[in-house]
Design a protein around this motif. Structure first.
Motif, PDB file in Angstrom:
ATOM      1  N   VAL A 105       0.827  -1.214   0.000  1.00 16.94           N
ATOM      2  CA  VAL A 105       0.000   0.000   0.000  1.00 16.94           C
ATOM      3  C   VAL A 105       0.859   1.261   0.000  1.00 16.94           C
ATOM      4  O   VAL A 105       0.610   2.204  -0.755  1.00 16.94           O
ATOM      5  N   THR A 106       1.874   1.288   0.854  1.00 18.38           N
ATOM      6  CA  THR A 106       2.558   2.559   1.134  1.00 18.38           C
ATOM      7  C   THR A 106       3.943   2.717   0.502  1.00 18.38           C
ATOM      8  O   THR A 106       4.579   3.756   0.687  1.00 18.38           O
ATOM      9  N   ALA A 107       4.428   1.738  -0.240  1.00 20.67           N
ATOM     10  CA  ALA A 107       5.795   1.796  -0.768  1.00 20.67           C
ATOM     11  C   ALA A 107       6.086   3.083  -1.549  1.00 20.67           C
ATOM     12  O   ALA A 107       7.206   3.610  -1.488  1.00 20.67           O
ATOM     13  N   ALA A 108       5.113   3.577  -2.274  1.00 17.06           N
ATOM     14  CA  ALA A 108       5.359   4.750  -3.117  1.00 17.06           C
ATOM     15  C   ALA A 108       5.024   6.066  -2.423  1.00 17.06           C
ATOM     16  O   ALA A 108       5.219   7.131  -3.010  1.00 17.06           O
ATOM     17  N   TYR A 109       4.517   6.004  -1.195  1.00 18.71           N
ATOM     18  CA  TYR A 109       4.183   7.243  -0.512  1.00 18.71           C
ATOM     19  C   TYR A 109       5.433   8.108  -0.358  1.00 18.71           C
ATOM     20  O   TYR A 109       6.505   7.621   0.025  1.00 18.71           O
ATOM     21  N   THR A 163       1.505   8.296  -8.073  1.00 20.62           N
ATOM     22  CA  THR A 163       0.196   8.065  -8.686  1.00 20.62           C
ATOM     23  C   THR A 163       0.249   6.933  -9.714  1.00 20.62           C
ATOM     24  O   THR A 163      -0.708   6.169  -9.851  1.00 20.62           O
ATOM     25  N   ASP A 164       1.388   6.825 -10.436  1.00 19.63           N
ATOM     26  CA  ASP A 164       1.522   5.733 -11.403  1.00 19.63           C
ATOM     27  C   ASP A 164       1.507   4.384 -10.696  1.00 19.63           C
ATOM     28  O   ASP A 164       0.821   3.449 -11.126  1.00 19.63           O
ATOM     29  N   TYR A 165       2.247   4.300  -9.597  1.00 17.34           N
ATOM     30  CA  TYR A 165       2.281   3.034  -8.849  1.00 17.34           C
ATOM     31  C   TYR A 165       0.896   2.697  -8.295  1.00 17.34           C
ATOM     32  O   TYR A 165       0.459   1.539  -8.371  1.00 17.34           O
ATOM     33  N   MET A 166       0.217   3.692  -7.767  1.00 10.93           N
ATOM     34  CA  MET A 166      -1.113   3.440  -7.200  1.00 10.93           C
ATOM     35  C   MET A 166      -2.088   2.955  -8.271  1.00 10.93           C
ATOM     36  O   MET A 166      -2.931   2.090  -8.019  1.00 10.93           O
ATOM     37  N   ALA A 167      -1.941   3.493  -9.465  1.00  7.00           N
ATOM     38  CA  ALA A 167      -2.800   3.041 -10.563  1.00  7.00           C
ATOM     39  C   ALA A 167      -2.461   1.605 -10.954  1.00  7.00           C
ATOM     40  O   ALA A 167      -3.357   0.794 -11.238  1.00  7.00           O
ATOM     41  N   GLN A 168      -1.176   1.267 -10.964  1.00  5.57           N
ATOM     42  CA  GLN A 168      -0.741  -0.072 -11.357  1.00  5.57           C
ATOM     43  C   GLN A 168      -1.194  -1.136 -10.349  1.00  5.57           C
ATOM     44  O   GLN A 168      -1.488  -2.271 -10.725  1.00  5.57           O
ATOM     45  N   ARG A 169      -1.250  -0.777  -9.088  1.00  8.41           N
ATOM     46  CA  ARG A 169      -1.587  -1.777  -8.074  1.00  8.41           C
ATOM     47  C   ARG A 169      -3.085  -1.804  -7.735  1.00  8.41           C
ATOM     48  O   ARG A 169      -3.519  -2.586  -6.888  1.00  8.41           O
ATOM     49  N   GLY A 215       3.427  -4.307 -15.324  1.00  8.49           N
ATOM     50  CA  GLY A 215       3.503  -2.847 -15.152  1.00  8.49           C
ATOM     51  C   GLY A 215       3.721  -2.463 -13.700  1.00  8.49           C
ATOM     52  O   GLY A 215       4.476  -1.531 -13.391  1.00  8.49           O
ATOM     53  N   MET A 216       3.082  -3.202 -12.801  1.00 11.43           N
ATOM     54  CA  MET A 216       3.254  -2.926 -11.375  1.00 11.43           C
ATOM     55  C   MET A 216       4.665  -3.283 -10.916  1.00 11.43           C
ATOM     56  O   MET A 216       5.271  -2.570 -10.110  1.00 11.43           O
ATOM     57  N   ILE A 217       5.190  -4.390 -11.435  1.00  6.98           N
ATOM     58  CA  ILE A 217       6.552  -4.803 -11.072  1.00  6.98           C
ATOM     59  C   ILE A 217       7.564  -3.753 -11.536  1.00  6.98           C
ATOM     60  O   ILE A 217       8.488  -3.386 -10.794  1.00  6.98           O
ATOM     61  N   SER A 218       7.383  -3.255 -12.744  1.00  7.70           N
ATOM     62  CA  SER A 218       8.263  -2.186 -13.238  1.00  7.70           C
ATOM     63  C   SER A 218       8.121  -0.927 -12.388  1.00  7.70           C
ATOM     64  O   SER A 218       9.116  -0.253 -12.074  1.00  7.70           O
ATOM     65  N   ALA A 219       6.873  -0.622 -12.021  1.00  8.09           N
ATOM     66  CA  ALA A 219       6.633   0.561 -11.188  1.00  8.09           C
ATOM     67  C   ALA A 219       7.300   0.418  -9.828  1.00  8.09           C
ATOM     68  O   ALA A 219       7.820   1.398  -9.272  1.00  8.09           O
ATOM     69  N   LEU A 220       7.304  -0.792  -9.272  1.00  9.04           N
ATOM     70  CA  LEU A 220       7.956  -1.022  -7.981  1.00  9.04           C
ATOM     71  C   LEU A 220       9.452  -0.729  -8.050  1.00  9.04           C
ATOM     72  O   LEU A 220      10.025  -0.132  -7.134  1.00  9.04           O
ATOM     73  N   ALA A 221      10.081  -1.161  -9.128  1.00  6.59           N
ATOM     74  CA  ALA A 221      11.511  -0.886  -9.298  1.00  6.59           C
ATOM     75  C   ALA A 221      11.758   0.620  -9.379  1.00  6.59           C
ATOM     76  O   ALA A 221      12.734   1.139  -8.820  1.00  6.59           O
ATOM     77  N   HIS A 222      10.850   1.308 -10.069  1.00  7.51           N
ATOM     78  CA  HIS A 222      10.952   2.758 -10.179  1.00  7.51           C
ATOM     79  C   HIS A 222      10.753   3.407  -8.818  1.00  7.51           C
ATOM     80  O   HIS A 222      11.452   4.356  -8.449  1.00  7.51           O
ATOM     81  N   VAL A 223       9.794   2.906  -8.055  1.00  5.92           N
ATOM     82  CA  VAL A 223       9.523   3.416  -6.717  1.00  5.92           C
ATOM     83  C   VAL A 223      10.764   3.298  -5.832  1.00  5.92           C
ATOM     84  O   VAL A 223      11.151   4.235  -5.131  1.00  5.92           O
ATOM     85  N   GLU A 224      11.404   2.129  -5.873  1.00  6.05           N
ATOM     86  CA  GLU A 224      12.587   1.923  -5.033  1.00  6.05           C
ATOM     87  C   GLU A 224      13.675   2.939  -5.373  1.00  6.05           C
ATOM     88  O   GLU A 224      14.282   3.550  -4.480  1.00  6.05           O
ATOM     89  N   SER A 225      13.926   3.135  -6.661  1.00  7.13           N
ATOM     90  CA  SER A 225      14.987   4.059  -7.060  1.00  7.13           C
ATOM     91  C   SER A 225      14.655   5.491  -6.640  1.00  7.13           C
ATOM     92  O   SER A 225      15.545   6.242  -6.213  1.00  7.13           O
ATOM     93  N   TRP A 226      13.383   5.871  -6.728  1.00  9.20           N
ATOM     94  CA  TRP A 226      13.002   7.218  -6.340  1.00  9.20           C
ATOM     95  C   TRP A 226      13.095   7.417  -4.840  1.00  9.20           C
ATOM     96  O   TRP A 226      13.468   8.483  -4.371  1.00  9.20           O
ATOM     97  N   GLN A 227      12.773   6.390  -4.074  1.00  6.41           N
ATOM     98  CA  GLN A 227      12.895   6.520  -2.625  1.00  6.41           C
ATOM     99  C   GLN A 227      14.364   6.640  -2.219  1.00  6.41           C
ATOM    100  O   GLN A 227      14.705   7.366  -1.282  1.00  6.41           O
ATOM    101  N   ILE A 228      15.246   5.950  -2.926  1.00  4.82           N
ATOM    102  CA  ILE A 228      16.676   6.101  -2.667  1.00  4.82           C
ATOM    103  C   ILE A 228      17.122   7.520  -3.029  1.00  4.82           C
ATOM    104  O   ILE A 228      17.894   8.154  -2.294  1.00  4.82           O
ATOM    105  N   TYR A 229      16.629   8.028  -4.149  1.00  6.69           N
ATOM    106  CA  TYR A 229      16.938   9.393  -4.544  1.00  6.69           C
ATOM    107  C   TYR A 229      16.456  10.380  -3.485  1.00  6.69           C
ATOM    108  O   TYR A 229      17.167  11.341  -3.136  1.00  6.69           O
TER     109      TYR A 229
END
Length: 256
Positions: A105-109, A163-169, A215-229
């Motif tokens: 639920v909250t990974a991309a917050y 928002t992209d991740y939330m849409a994917q999941r 699409g959700m799996i790709s979004a998760l990878a993107h989420v992780e990189s952005w949280q590191i950023y």
């Protein structure tokens, strides 16, 4: 009274008295200007001290905000990594199914710190920046707020990632599971909020649905990189705020 004495001195041609009266007048004017200058300088120093104290308060608030953002970014990145790992190995999700589902639920917050720029903006609008006497400190203050302005340009991308991740999941979790985000904001006993716990079977069912969504799996990878950023940016911001606060204290003293 001075004019009367001057008039009498001129009539009697007492040039020494005339010169003396002129000296008295000039001395009075000079002393008056000097007193005015002293008062203005004292007023500027008082204003400078008030600005410094307010800037220190703002920086302490900023530092707390950045620290919170760093902790949350670390947590969210770990949640994204956990979900990605569980896609390969269900046992990762079995360690704590409820926490695992909460991570989905909250990974991309993204927590965007609310920085306090009121004092600096006031200094700019009133033309009071130069009241900070130390030139290097003025430059450091300007550089700090310029940095805050530069990183704010990426806020829209953070929102997009979320928002992209939330849409994917969407549809991966049940309504009860979706409510797990509430844990971060409320405590047990809040009226109308009943938080549930979930089983390994619930986690496995969610994982099956995730595996069907590339699409959700790709979004998760993107989420992780952005949280590191986010971690990197907010660490940098906190370091700058701490350095500026230390410089203010070194220049003006005190323990603020």
């Amino acid at each position: 009274m001075i004019l009367s004495r001057l008039s009498h001195a001129f009539r009697t041609q007492n040039w020494f008295a005339v010169a003396l009266e002129f000296l008295i007048v000039i001395a009075g004017v000079v002393i008056g200007f000097q007193i005015t200058a002293w008062n203005e300088a004292r007023g500027e120093r008082d204003l400078e001290q008030r600005y410094v104290e307010r800037l220190a308060d703002a920086l302490e608030t900023d530092i707390a905000q950045f620290s919170n953002a760093i902790e949350l970014a670390i947590l969210r990145a770990e949640q994204a990594r956990q979900v990605l790992a569980a896609i390969e190995d269900n046992s990762v999700a079995h360690e704590d199914p409820t926490d695992f589902l909460r991570g989905i639920v909250t990974a991309a917050y993204t927590f965007v710190p609310t920085v306090d720029e009121v004092v600096f903006e006031e200094m700019i609008s009133r033309g009071d920046v130069a009241i900070i006497r130390a030139e290097t400190l003025r430059s450091q203050i300007g550089a700090y707020y310029q940095f805050l302005e530069s990183y704010s340009q990426w806020h829209y991308l953070r929102s997009h990632v979320q928002t992209d991740y939330m849409a994917q999941r969407a549809g991966v979790l049940t309504p009860a599971q979706e409510r797990l985000w509430v844990d971060a904001y409320v405590t047990d006993g809040v009226v109308g909020v009943e938080l549930e716990t979930f089983s390994t079977a619930d986690a496995d069912a969610a994982l099956e649905r995730i595996r069907e969504r590339p699409g959700m799996i790709s979004a998760l990878a993107h989420v992780e990189s952005w949280q590191i950023y986010n971690q990197i940016v907010y660490l940098d911001a906190r370091d700058r705020a701490e350095a500026l606060l230390a410089a203010l204290r070194a220049e003006y003293g005190g323990n603020r």
